[in-house]
Design a protein around this motif. Structure first.
Motif, PDB file in Angstrom:
ATOM      1  N   LYS A 298       0.496   6.897  -3.364  1.00 11.12           N
ATOM      2  CA  LYS A 298       0.247   8.212  -2.757  1.00 11.12           C
ATOM      3  C   LYS A 298       1.155   9.273  -3.368  1.00 11.12           C
ATOM      4  O   LYS A 298       0.697  10.360  -3.758  1.00 11.12           O
ATOM      5  N   ASN A 299       2.446   8.961  -3.509  1.00  7.71           N
ATOM      6  CA  ASN A 299       3.391   9.930  -4.069  1.00  7.71           C
ATOM      7  C   ASN A 299       3.094  10.234  -5.534  1.00  7.71           C
ATOM      8  O   ASN A 299       3.252  11.379  -5.987  1.00  7.71           O
TER       9      ASN A 299
ATOM     10  N   LYS B 168      -9.444   7.444  -6.925  1.00  5.35           N
ATOM     11  CA  LYS B 168     -10.057   7.250  -5.605  1.00  5.35           C
ATOM     12  C   LYS B 168     -10.945   6.005  -5.531  1.00  5.35           C
ATOM     13  O   LYS B 168     -11.441   5.646  -4.451  1.00  5.35           O
TER      14      LYS B 168
ATOM     15  N   TYR C 198       0.127  10.217  -6.972  1.00  5.63           N
ATOM     16  CA  TYR C 198      -1.041  11.102  -7.024  1.00  5.63           C
ATOM     17  C   TYR C 198      -0.693  12.500  -6.534  1.00  5.63           C
ATOM     18  O   TYR C 198      -1.183  13.506  -7.079  1.00  5.63           O
TER      19      TYR C 198
ATOM     20  N   ARG D 180       1.563   1.199  -1.264  1.00  8.11           N
ATOM     21  CA  ARG D 180       0.609   2.249  -0.881  1.00  8.11           C
ATOM     22  C   ARG D 180       1.287   3.621  -0.951  1.00  8.11           C
ATOM     23  O   ARG D 180       0.731   4.585  -1.481  1.00  8.11           O
ATOM     24  N   GLU D 181       2.528   3.680  -0.441  1.00  9.03           N
ATOM     25  CA  GLU D 181       3.287   4.933  -0.452  1.00  9.03           C
ATOM     26  C   GLU D 181       3.593   5.371  -1.886  1.00  9.03           C
ATOM     27  O   GLU D 181       3.540   6.572  -2.214  1.00  9.03           O
TER      28      GLU D 181
ATOM     29  N   GLU E   3      -8.139   1.789  -3.279  1.00  8.14           N
ATOM     30  CA  GLU E   3      -7.197   2.160  -2.222  1.00  8.14           C
ATOM     31  C   GLU E   3      -6.271   0.979  -1.933  1.00  8.14           C
ATOM     32  O   GLU E   3      -6.721  -0.110  -1.579  1.00  8.14           O
TER      33      GLU E   3
END
Length: 372
Positions: free
Chosen positions: A360-361, A345, A363, A356-357, A348
Motif C-alpha cells: 500500500k505504501n 490492482k 503504491y 499488505r501495508e 491484492e
C-alpha cells in the motif's frame, strides 16, 4: 616456412628477376602454397579492426554495461582469453574435437567399412563442419579499433592453423569469435566473462576453503561454498553456500561479486548442512534463500491470474487456491514483492498485514509522484 609477408615479397622479386622464363601464375601459386599455416600477422601497436553485425554489437554493448566494463578493448580481450579454447571459431581445436566425436560415434556403431572409406567419411564431415563456420557471414556495419593485450597477442601469433582458415586476418578471427559469443545465452556469456571467478569458486569447493566475497555495493561476506548453480529459468548463475557470520544459507548472484579471495580457513560442510541448503533451494528458490519463508495470501483478478500464468521470471509457486481467486504461497516475502508489485490492482495482498501495508505504501508513494 616464411615468417612474414616481407619474406614472401623478397622471394617473389628474386624469382621474377633471376628466372624470367617462369610464368607469373606459377610464381603466385608457389608463394600461396608456401604461405599456408603462417601465424596471424599483428601490427606493432597490437591494434586490430573489427566489424560487428548489429545484433553482435548490441549484445557487446549491453554486456559491457551489465558486467561493468567501460572499455571495449578490455572487454573484448576478456572474451578472447576466456572463450578461445571452447569456441567453434577456433577451428584448429574445435574441428579436432568434432573429428574425435565423429570417430567415437562411428566406433560405437561398429560400422564395417575399410580404413580408406572410413577416413574419407570422417574427413568429409570435418570439412563440412569447417566450411559452415567459415561461411557464417553476418551483415556487418559497426567498426571498432581494438588493442590486444600481451597475452592474447602472444597466443594468436602462435595460431598458424587458424590464420590459414581466416586468410591471415586476425580481425576476421576475432569477428567470428565475437559473433559466436553474441549468439550464446546470457548464462553462457556470464560464465565466459566470469571464468576466473568460476575457477576460484570451484577450486575452493574442491579444496574445502572459505571464500571472502566483496560485493559491488561494498558489503563483504565469508561463505562456505557449496556449489555454483543457475536459477530455475536458467538465466543467471549463483554461488550457493553457508554464511559463516550470519549463520544462514545464502545465495549470491555471480554478477554482483566484485572480488573473491580464497582464505586458508577450512570450510567443510556436514551432510546435514548440505541437506539444509538443498531444502532451502527447493522451498525458497535460489534467488531468495536468505530469510524466513512465510504464508502469503493474495487475491488475483481474472487478468491477474492470466498474468501469473504468463510471467515466469521469479514467479513463486502457489501451495493451494481457495475460493477460486485466493492464492496461498509459502515463500520469502521479498520474492512476493519482486514478482507481484508490477501487477498493481490485479493482485491484492490479504496477508500478512505487514506485507499488505508495504504494498500500500509503495503504491501511495508512486501516486504522490504522479498525482499532479
Amino acid at each position: 616456412k616464411f615468417k612474414n609477408k616481407y619474406q614472401i615479397t623478397i622471394l617473389f622479386l628474386f624469382v621474377l628477376l633471376y628466372n624470367r622464363k617462369c610464368r607469373l601464375s606459377v610464381i603466385f601459386v608457389h608463394i600461396l602454397q608456401r604461405r599456408r599455416f603462417m601465424p596471424f600477422f599483428i601490427n606493432e601497436d597490437q591494434r586490430i579492426s573489427i566489424n560487428l553485425s548489429d545484433f553482435a554489437n548490441y549484445i557487446i554493448e549491453t554486456d559491457m554495461v551489465t558486467f561493468g566494463k567501460d572499455k571495449i578493448s578490455t572487454f573484448i580481450n576478456i572474451i578472447i582469453k576466456n572463450f578461445k579454447d571452447e569456441a567453434k571459431s577456433t577451428i584448429s581445436t574445435s574441428s579436432e574435437a568434432y573429428r574425435a566425436e565423429i570417430e567415437e560415434i562411428l566406433c560405437k556403431k561398429d560400422i564395417n567399412i575399410d580404413s580408406k572409406e572410413y577416413k574419407r567419411i570422417v574427413d568429409s564431415l570435418v570439412e563440412h563442419y569447417i566450411e559452415n563456420i567459415v561461411r557464417h557471414n553476418d551483415k556487418k556495419g559497426n567498426t571498432y579499433k581494438v588493442r590486444l593485450n600481451k597475452e592474447n597477442s602472444e597466443y594468436l601469433t602462435r595460431k598458424s592453423l587458424d590464420s590459414d582458415y581466416y586468410d591471415n586476418s586476425i580481425g576476421a578471427y576475432v569477428n567470428a569469435l565475437l559473433e559466436e559469443y553474441s549468439r550464446l545465452s546470457y548464462k553462457e556469456r556470464e560464465a565466459i566473462v566470469y571464468k576466473d571467478n568460476f575457477e576460484l569458486i570451484n577450486n575452493a569447493i574442491r579444496d574445502k576453503k572459505i571464500l571472502k566475497i566483496d560485493f559491488v555495493w561494498g558489503k563483504t561476506k565469508k561463505i562456505k561454498p557449496y556449489k555454483l548453480s543457475a536459477d530455475r529459468q536458467q538465466m543467471y548463475y549463483y554461488l550457493v553456500g553457508y554464511d559463516k557470520d550470519s549463520k544462514e544459507n545464502v545465495s549470491c548472484r555471480v554478477n554482483y561479486i566484485k572480488k573473491i579471495t580464497c582464505l586458508k580457513e577450512n570450510s567443510s560442510l556436514t551432510l546435514e548442512d548440505k541437506k539444509s541448503i538443498e531444502r532451502d533451494l527447493s522451498e525458497k528458490g535460489i534467488q531468495f534463500m536468505t530469510g524466513v519463508a512465510s504464508e502469503v495470501k493474495i487475491r488475483l483478478t481474472d487478468r491477474g491470474k492470466d498474468m501469473y500464468n504468463r510471467i515466469l521470471h521469479l514467479r513463486p509457486l502457489f501451495r493451494e487456491i481457495i475460493d477460486e481467486d485466493i492464492y496461498i504461497f509459502n515463500c520469502n516475502c521479498m520474492q512476493i514483492e519482486f514478482y507481484f508489485l508490477k501487477f498493481g490492482k490485479e493482485a491484492e495482498i490479504i496477508s500478512p498485514l505487514e506485507l499488505r501495508e508495504k504494498f500500500k505504501n509503495t503504491y501511495l508513494e508512486a501516486y504522490e509522484l504522479y498525482k499532479d
